[in-house]
Design an enzyme around this catalytic site. Structure first.
Site, PDB file in Angstrom:
ATOM      1  N   CYS A   1       0.839  -1.192   0.000  1.00  0.00           N
ATOM      2  CA  CYS A   1       0.000   0.000   0.000  1.00  0.00           C
ATOM      3  C   CYS A   1       0.880   1.250   0.000  1.00  0.00           C
ATOM      4  O   CYS A   1       1.553   1.515  -0.977  1.00  0.00           O
ATOM      5  CB  CYS A   1      -0.970  -0.050   1.196  1.00  0.00           C
ATOM      6  SG  CYS A   1      -2.380   1.059   1.015  1.00  0.00           S
TER       7      CYS A   1
ATOM      8  N   HIS B   1      -3.515  -5.742   1.010  1.00  0.00           N
ATOM      9  CA  HIS B   1      -2.874  -5.951   2.310  1.00  0.00           C
ATOM     10  C   HIS B   1      -2.849  -7.423   2.710  1.00  0.00           C
ATOM     11  O   HIS B   1      -3.751  -7.884   3.409  1.00  0.00           O
ATOM     12  CB  HIS B   1      -3.647  -5.182   3.391  1.00  0.00           C
ATOM     13  CG  HIS B   1      -3.474  -3.708   3.343  1.00  0.00           C
ATOM     14  ND1 HIS B   1      -2.449  -3.057   3.989  1.00  0.00           N
ATOM     15  CD2 HIS B   1      -4.201  -2.737   2.730  1.00  0.00           C
ATOM     16  CE1 HIS B   1      -2.561  -1.743   3.779  1.00  0.00           C
ATOM     17  NE2 HIS B   1      -3.613  -1.528   3.017  1.00  0.00           N
TER      18      HIS B   1
ATOM     19  N   GLU C   1      -1.103  -8.665   4.979  1.00  0.00           N
ATOM     20  CA  GLU C   1      -0.943  -8.751   6.439  1.00  0.00           C
ATOM     21  C   GLU C   1      -2.277  -8.622   7.165  1.00  0.00           C
ATOM     22  O   GLU C   1      -2.350  -8.885   8.357  1.00  0.00           O
ATOM     23  CB  GLU C   1       0.066  -7.691   6.919  1.00  0.00           C
ATOM     24  CG  GLU C   1      -0.474  -6.289   7.141  1.00  0.00           C
ATOM     25  CD  GLU C   1      -0.710  -5.484   5.863  1.00  0.00           C
ATOM     26  OE1 GLU C   1      -0.705  -6.063   4.758  1.00  0.00           O
ATOM     27  OE2 GLU C   1      -0.921  -4.259   5.975  1.00  0.00           O
TER      28      GLU C   1
END
Lengths: 719, 221
Positions: B86, B193, B195
């Protein structure tokens, strides 16, 4: 610089009534200076002093074994076990958001986040409750876009997930939108920071962003009605900087961990004035400030401007002097201002110096505690007009009327502009009831919801107040959370009108009753009055922000229904259509009494849902739009159909309270019904999930068609 | 695997990225942007999401010139792994470690939602997913509209350096590009994302395979 002499026009321009000015003269025994008058106006306006509402706020239940700190500090603090606490509050930023929607909403988010981290908590969740005028009002689309962009722009950059909220439309908000921002944080229960200063001669330190002229007089503006001069008020709206706020958060948490902080207070409404007075008053101390040392971003600022500036992202603290070097280093690391601007003093004085001149010298405790308090006359509204006969409408047409209205359509257009997942602990994102966030590093989770049905409150303030609390409580139960405590954000019109004051008094009574009956204390809150334009008030809107605890994530009632699940309604259905969403949206009829709230039934039914959660795959509370809307929303989210046996409008769309819709695996349905019978809880098999259609009695429509309407209606109205 | 997660003052996914690395079994060091060196033995540098310096002007432009970035560039030049997620992707393009730029979303609005992605590039980051697999990861950005000169795009495609592609383009990105690899395939920038999708409770765990694959690639022989 010479200050203007005080005259009646200047007094009136500060929003002070003649009798309030007389009180100032009596306290001082002399004419105040211009700066002093500004300070009094900042402390005594409605926004800061709660002078019309205090008498009634005292009646709310605010304690309980779980409550660590109730109202009166920056935010409420509630025990969540494992040595941790949740710190939360909801606050309005209505007036600024109507004047300048992006910055008004952004700084509302910034302010509530600061309230939370001032107490030592890292923010972990945000919500917002928004009320706008009619979708086709010329200002509405502009306000919606600006407010949503402002909330997203601030919260997303700061890095807090926005996990729930509500958005409604009603012509009563045409001249005053409501922006109620909620934030919650997590702190160690033994490391909460408060505002009371202690010790004489302790340095008073200014932290964060520099002071400018923005927002001078903002709190006074927020305590006045609007008229056609509002465009002139734009300069009183502050500008938000989430990047600075993020750094301020990290620096403050490091500072707190270092042991340098005696007390800390954010600079919100009336900035330096309110924060310094609060610190001194709570600590029984005086404060001396040397304004020449305040970091400024503009030249030539007067004492008056500095004391009333509402520049954002600022904090005031009293410092343990031996920790100064360490504290300075932390703020240098984050490239933020850190300035010693004064000290605590033993005398009861608020002493303001600028350029070697005394600009204000006021008795601090009187300034804080002698604000006028009013027992304003009030009268409960007459009963609403009786509910006319229900006009003819088919069940599917009725559902279409609801899901095609922006108040009840899918709000993805809104919540997709908010980062709902940052921090990686969101386990239930916006869209369906309460949002749920894990408590990082534990098996626990917290649930958040914001609720009120303003139509009900207007028709019957007491019942409406009860219902707002009950609905928030139910939304927490529906995700498997034990409701812990609530915050209230009370938005009303001009309290000087007895019928408006009556709405306020009635709603508080209802909220208090419900909170007591449900062991759901109010631990923080905010009052916003004078939400009127040209004499027309908003719907009374006491938003209730509820927080619940899921002790182990495995106990969360999450998930969506699956094909074959049985739809079971908990609670009794009588088909109450008074003040219902259906009557309002399909026919423009807001009549009849709102549904009565049976608090004992609420408690019993909620306890049943929590006790039987292992038998429940998914749950929703029944509120606006009744069974039909709840069943549609659940099915739509799962992408499957649902068939409800009932075909009559009152059963499908009535808004009887104390009800839940459950999706139960077919094999568990008998066990759940038997448990309900054993516990004396009304339960009805309402239908079954599955298929590709939504079926209401004899009528049916393809889910895909309804889904397209539901998902497109908001943007079609606003986008 | 030793992972180093960089924190700029406005980073807000740094903890999340550290958690994901640790969950995969990595030793994680947190590195401040004013530092000038990476911890010795760093295998992977993670540049997290957020708003590095507020991003009021060009996203990532100031961060790309932070003191630590010289060390990150040297690490990449040595063939070390770097992942930018990002805002981290924006920083990597601004730093010249990846080609192209991230422009404002075509819809002009911030977008946060789970999206479907197609795995199209082979690398140590993506080899935990099958080529052509459809995976689901969250996005959350205002400036994720990947653009590059036509010849650059052609080259990225030709060399198989488009790591991930959107199944349905959410932001106007050229050729639906969601993530790109460096020439040596050891630097990855992506807007989604991973994560935020490492366990089922988060609504999906497709991201875990990326961290697991990196663990495998950096395991001592």
């Amino acid at each position: 610089m010479n200050e203007p002499a005080i005259n009646p026009e200047i007094v009136a321009a500060h929003g002070l009534k003649p009798d309030e000015y007389e009180r100032i003269l009596a306290i001082l025994g002399r004419t105040p200076s211009f700066t002093e008058l500004g300070i009094f106006s900042a402390m005594w306006n409605e926004h800061c002093s709660y002078k019309s509402s205090k008498k009634w706020l005292r009646t709310l239940p605010t304690t309980g074994p779980q409550v660590i700190c109730g109202p009166g500090e920056n935010a409420g603090v509630v025990d969540i076990g494992e040595g941790l606490a949740v710190v939360f509050k909801m606050e309005s930023h209505n007036h600024p958001s109507y004047i300048e929607p992006h910055q008004g909403a952004a700084t509302g988010v910034g302010g509530i986040l600061r309230d939370v981290f001032t107490m030592g908590a890292r923010p972990v969740a945000a919500m917002n409750a928004l009320s706008f005028g009619a979708p086709d009002h010329p200002r509405t689309a502009h306000l919606v876009k600006g407010v949503v962009e402002g909330i997203g722009g601030y919260g997303n950059a700061f890095g807090v997930p926005t996990v729930a909220g509500e958005v409604r439309f009603h012509p009563a908000y045409n001249g005053n939108c409501l922006v109620n921002a909620f934030a919650a944080g997590i702190a160690r229960a033994d490391a909460i920071f408060y505002s009371a200063a202690s010790g004489v001669g302790m340095p008073v330190v200014y932290l964060g962003a520099k002071t400018g002229r923005d927002g001078v007089g903002g709190a006074t503006m927020a305590s006045a009605e609007f008229d056609d001069t509002i465009e002139e008020k734009r300069p009183t709206v502050q500008v938000g900087d989430p990047f600075t706020e993020k750094r301020l958060l990290e620096a403050c948490l490091e500072l707190m961990a270092s042991g340098a902080v005696i007390s800390i207070q954010d600079m919100g409404a009336a900035g330096l004035t309110c924060s310094a007075v609060e610190m001194g008053d709570k600590g029984g101390l005086g404060i001396r400030l040397d304004l020449d040392r305040v970091p400024v971003r503009e030249t030539g600022m007067t004492a008056y401007e500095m004391m009333l500036s509402e520049s954002q992202e600022r904090m005031l603290m009293t410092l343990r002097p031996e920790k100064e070097a360490e504290a300075r280093a932390i703020f240098a690391k984050w490239d933020l201002d850190f300035a010693l601007i004064g000290e605590t003093i033993a005398e009861d004085r608020f002493l303001i110096l600028r350029g070697n001149e005394v600009k204000a010298d006021l008795p601090l405790s009187k300034l804080a505690s002698s604000a006028p308090e009013y027992d304003r006359p009030w009268t409960l509204p007459p009963p609403p007009p009786p509910l006319p006969e229900l006009p003819a409408i088919g069940a599917i047409a009725a559902l279409r009327a609801l899901i095609g209205s922006p108040s009840h359509a899918c709000k993805a257009w809104v919540w997709e502009q908010y980062d709902s997942m940052v921090m990686g602990d969101t386990v239930r994102a916006p869209g369906l009831g309460a949002g749920v966030v894990r408590v990082h590093g534990t098996a626990r989770a917290l649930a958040f919801t914001a609720d009120v049905t303003p139509r009900y409150v207007k028709a019957d303030p007491v019942e409406g107040g009860r219902q707002a609390v009950a609905e928030a409580w139910r939304n927490l139960v529906a995700v498997g959370a034990r409701p812990l405590a609530a915050t209230d954000n009370l938005n009303f019109g001009n309290p000087e009108k007895p019928e408006i004051m009556g709405q306020f008094v009635g709603a508080i009574r209802g909220i208090g009753e419900a909170c007591r009956a449900l062991d759901f204390p109010i631990v923080s809150g905010n009052v916003s009055l004078y939400n009127e334009t040209d004499g027309r008030a908003i719907l009374p809107t006491p938003s209730i922000g509820g927080v619940g605890l899921i002790e182990d994530l495995s106990g969360m009632i999450a998930g969506l229904p699956e094909a074959g699940d049985v739809a079971i309604v908990i609670g009794a259905t009588t088909g109450h259509l008074g003040q219902s969403a259906l009557m309002a949206e399909a026919f423009g009829i807001e009549a009849g009494p709102p549904p009565p709230v049976d608090l004992a039934a609420e408690r019993r039914h909620g306890a049943f849902v929590l006790a039987r959660r292992a038998l429940i795959r998914a749950a929703a509370d029944l509120s606006d739009g009744g069974l039909a809307l709840a069943a549609f929303e659940m099915a739509e989210a799962a992408g499957i159909g649902v068939a409800l046996e009932a075909g009559d409008i009152a059963t499908l769309f009535g808004e009887d309270q104390a009800r839940y819709l459950l999706a139960v695996r077919a094999g568990d349905a008998a066990a759940l019904m038997a448990a309900a019978a054993a516990d004396g809880v009304p339960a009805t098999i309402a239908g079954r999930f599955g298929g590709a259609d939504l079926r209401l009695g004899a009528e049916a429509a393809p889910l895909a068609d309804l889904s397209a309407l539901y998902r497109g209606a908001f943007e079609a109205a606003i986008g | 695997m030793k992972a180093a997660v960089i924190t700029f003052p406005g980073s807000n996914c740094d903890r999340d990225l550290a958690v994901a690395f640790a969950a995969a079994g990595a030793d994680v060091a947190r590195v401040w942007h004013k530092d000038t060196a990476l911890p010795a033995g760093t295998d992977v540098v993670g540049i997290p999401g957020g708003f590095s310096f507020g991003d009021y002007l060009r996203c990532g432009a100031i961060a790309a010139r932070a003191p630590i970035m010289a060390a990150v560039a040297a690490h990449a030049a040595r063939g070390g792994f770097v992942i930018g997620i990002c805002n981290g992707f924006q920083v990597l393009t601004e730093a010249g470690l990846l080609p192209g730029a991230l422009m404002r979303n075509a819809g002009l609005r911030f977008v946060c939602k789970p999206v479907d992605l197609i795995v199209t590039g082979q690398s140590a980051f993506t080899d935990g997913w099958a080529q052509g697999a459809r995976i689901r990861l969250p996005i959350a950005h205002h400036d994720g509209n990947y653009q590059a000169a036509p010849e650059t795009l052609a080259r990225l495609e030709g060399e198989g350096r488009v790591a991930l592609r959107y199944a349905q383009n959410p932001n106007g990105a050229a050729r639906d590009i969601a993530g790109v690899l460096s020439e040596n395939r050891r630097v990855l920038g992506l807007m989604p994302h991973p994560e935020r999708a490492i366990e089922a409770a988060q609504g999906g765990s497709d991201g875990a395979a990326l961290f697991a694959a990196l663990m495998g690639a950096t395991a001592p022989a």
